[in-house]
Every structure is written in structure tokens, then in C-alpha cells.
Design an enzyme around this catalytic site. Structure first.
Site, PDB file in Angstrom:
ATOM      1  N   CYS A  94       0.832  -1.199   0.000  1.00  0.00           N
ATOM      2  CA  CYS A  94       0.000   0.000   0.000  1.00  0.00           C
ATOM      3  C   CYS A  94       0.872   1.257   0.000  1.00  0.00           C
ATOM      4  CB  CYS A  94      -0.893  -0.015   1.236  1.00  0.00           C
ATOM      5  SG  CYS A  94      -2.185   1.237   1.259  1.00  0.00           S
TER       6      CYS A  94
ATOM      7  N   ASP B  74       0.364   3.641   1.896  1.00  0.00           N
ATOM      8  CA  ASP B  74       0.293   4.159   3.262  1.00  0.00           C
ATOM      9  C   ASP B  74       1.685   4.512   3.785  1.00  0.00           C
ATOM     10  OD1 ASP B  74       0.110   4.053   6.291  1.00  0.00           O
ATOM     11  OD2 ASP B  74      -1.995   3.681   5.793  1.00  0.00           O
TER      12      ASP B  74
ATOM     13  N   ARG C  30       2.880   4.586   6.613  1.00  0.00           N
ATOM     14  CA  ARG C  30       3.356   3.795   7.755  1.00  0.00           C
ATOM     15  C   ARG C  30       3.949   2.456   7.338  1.00  0.00           C
ATOM     16  NH1 ARG C  30      -2.400   3.863  10.556  1.00  0.00           N
ATOM     17  NH2 ARG C  30      -2.854   3.479   8.343  1.00  0.00           N
TER      18      ARG C  30
ATOM     19  N   HIS D 107      -2.096  -4.395   5.102  1.00  0.00           N
ATOM     20  CA  HIS D 107      -1.704  -3.948   6.446  1.00  0.00           C
ATOM     21  C   HIS D 107      -2.915  -3.546   7.275  1.00  0.00           C
ATOM     22  CE1 HIS D 107      -2.365   0.443   5.831  1.00  0.00           C
ATOM     23  NE2 HIS D 107      -2.179   0.119   4.564  1.00  0.00           N
TER      24      HIS D 107
ATOM     25  N   CYS E 102      -5.967  -0.121   7.107  1.00  0.00           N
ATOM     26  CA  CYS E 102      -5.800   0.320   5.721  1.00  0.00           C
ATOM     27  C   CYS E 102      -6.946   1.252   5.331  1.00  0.00           C
ATOM     28  CB  CYS E 102      -5.766  -0.889   4.791  1.00  0.00           C
ATOM     29  SG  CYS E 102      -5.648  -0.470   3.035  1.00  0.00           S
TER      30      CYS E 102
END
Length: 230
Positions: A39, A41, A43, A98, A101
Site C-alpha cells: 500500500c 500508506d 506507515r 496492512h 488500511c
């Protein structure tokens, strides 16, 4: 933004000189062994999670770690998959979802995406995961989301197998597929075990040899996984 610039300056001043031999080797070629799909993302940092060096992994990042099924108008993800498998010859592909999400949260909560038409269209590539998730009952909204993250990893593994380069590599026994879910808070990964029926997610820390689809010739020889031929 200034922090980003200062970080680069520190890299140029301190990190690069100490690793100059590595970057000299990488300047003219790359030989990654893994295609890592995850992703966008902020993080989720693939190289940090796996402690890999530059040049070790070919990485695709997008909302929801999605791989559209192969079609008549292949896009950037399809082109990257094809290049990684057919040209670079990666031996393993990881699709990594993850916890928490945002893309899966939008699907799970039936978020109104009318003002985000591009996001809405993109997330339709997760319709199979959405359908599977909706066919089961879940005790809480959080449980529904957690299950959807896993359902989506399985759906994207199915999607990537429709790509000709992947299908050929699997048929020739030179590629393994992995499905992971990274827990941000715990720093743990659950991995899909394709040798079970139905496939189950298990702790990667406790089962480091687990694969979603194991077909590579050097792994297929292991008796405990020999039956998993994709």
C-alpha cells in the site's frame, strides 16, 4: 519539506560516502529477487520491514496494494509486474496488506466516494474481496475490516495470476507467490499458507517457510510442500 531536504543532505554527506561501493554497483544494473506489492500508506515501508538494501526489491505501491487483473489496456501496475517477472526475473512476489488500511476501510464502511471518483474506480479492483467479505458474518466493524484486509490480499493474488508473465513463470516453476498482512502496532506479519484447505493466515515469525503459492523448482523439491504446485 525542509526536513526532507535536510534528510537528503545528511544522506549525501554521511550515508552515501560510506556506501559508495554499493551505489557504484547499482549505477548500471539491478538484480532484485523480489517484487513487493504494498500500500501507499506512509506507515508501511517495505525496505524497513524486511531490512533490505537498495537494489534488493522491485516495489509497487498504490492505494490498497491492488493488482488489477490483466486486460486489453494494461496500466502501470501491469507493466511493472511484466517487467519484474519477464525482464528482471524476480523469483518471488509478495502482496502485502496492512492493518488500519484506508482503502479497505472505505470499502468496509461503505464510504461515500462520489467526490473521489478516481479512488472509487480504483477500489473496484477489490470487488472480489468485497463480495467474499460480505458473504460472511463479522462480530464487529473492526473484525469486518481485519477480514477484508486478508480477503483483499487473497483477491490480489488471484488477480496477479491472470498476468501472462506470471502465469508463464508459475507454469515453469520459477516463481513463488506470498500473501502478507502487516500489523503496524505489533510489528508482526501474518502470511497466507496455501498448503492448507482452505488457505489460512499464520504467523510468519512462527512459520517462515510458508507460501501462498509455491512452484519454484528449488522449493518444490521439499516434500512438505511438493503438493503445492499452483
Amino acid at each position: 519539506m525542509q526536513d526532507i531536504i535536510e534528510g537528503f543532505l545528511k544522506f549525501q554527506r554521511e550515508v552515501f560516502p560510506a556506501r559508495s561501493a554499493l551505489f557504484k554497483r547499482l549505477a548500471s544494473s539491478q538484480h532484485p529477487g523480489v517484487l513487493f506489492v504494498t500500500c501507499s500508506d506512509s506507515r508501511v515501508v517495505p525496505e524497513l520491514l524486511t531490512q533490505r538494501e537498495p537494489g534488493d526489491m522491485f516495489v509497487i505501491r498504490n492505494a490498497g496494494n491492488i493488482v488489477p487483473s490483466y486486460g486489453p489496456e494494461p496500466g502501470g501496475v501491469s507493466a511493472t509486474v511484466e517487467y519484474a517477472v519477464a525482464v528482471l526475473g524476480v523469483r518471488d512476489i509478495v502482496i502485502c496488506g496492512h492493518s488500519d488500511c484506508g482503502a479497505m476501510t472505505a470499502i468496509s464502511s461503505c464510504m461515500d466516494l462520489d467526490k473521489l471518483p478516481a479512488v472509487d474506480a480504483w477500489l473496484r479492483h477489490a470487488d472480489a474481496a468485497k463480495a467474499v467479505n460480505a458473504a460472511h458474518s463479522h462480530a464487529t466493524p473492526q473484525a469486518r475490516l481485519n477480514a477484508l484486509v486478508r480477503d483483499n490480499v487473497e483477491a490480489q493474488l488471484a488477480n496477479i495470476r491472470t498476468h501472462p508473465s506470471v502465469a508463464v513463470a508459475l507454469s515453469q516453476g520459477r516463481l513463488n507467490l506470498h500473501g502478507w498482512v502487516y500489523d503496524i502496532e505489533k510489528g508482526a506479519i501474518d502470511a497466507l499458507d496455501g498448503s492448507t484447505s482452505p488457505p489460512q493466515f499464520v504467523s510468519l515469525g512462527e512459520h517462515p517457510d510458508v507460501r501462498a503459492v509455491r512452484t519454484r523448482a528449488d522449493d518444490a523439491a521439499r516434500p512438505e510442500r511438493a503438493s503445492q504446485t499452483g
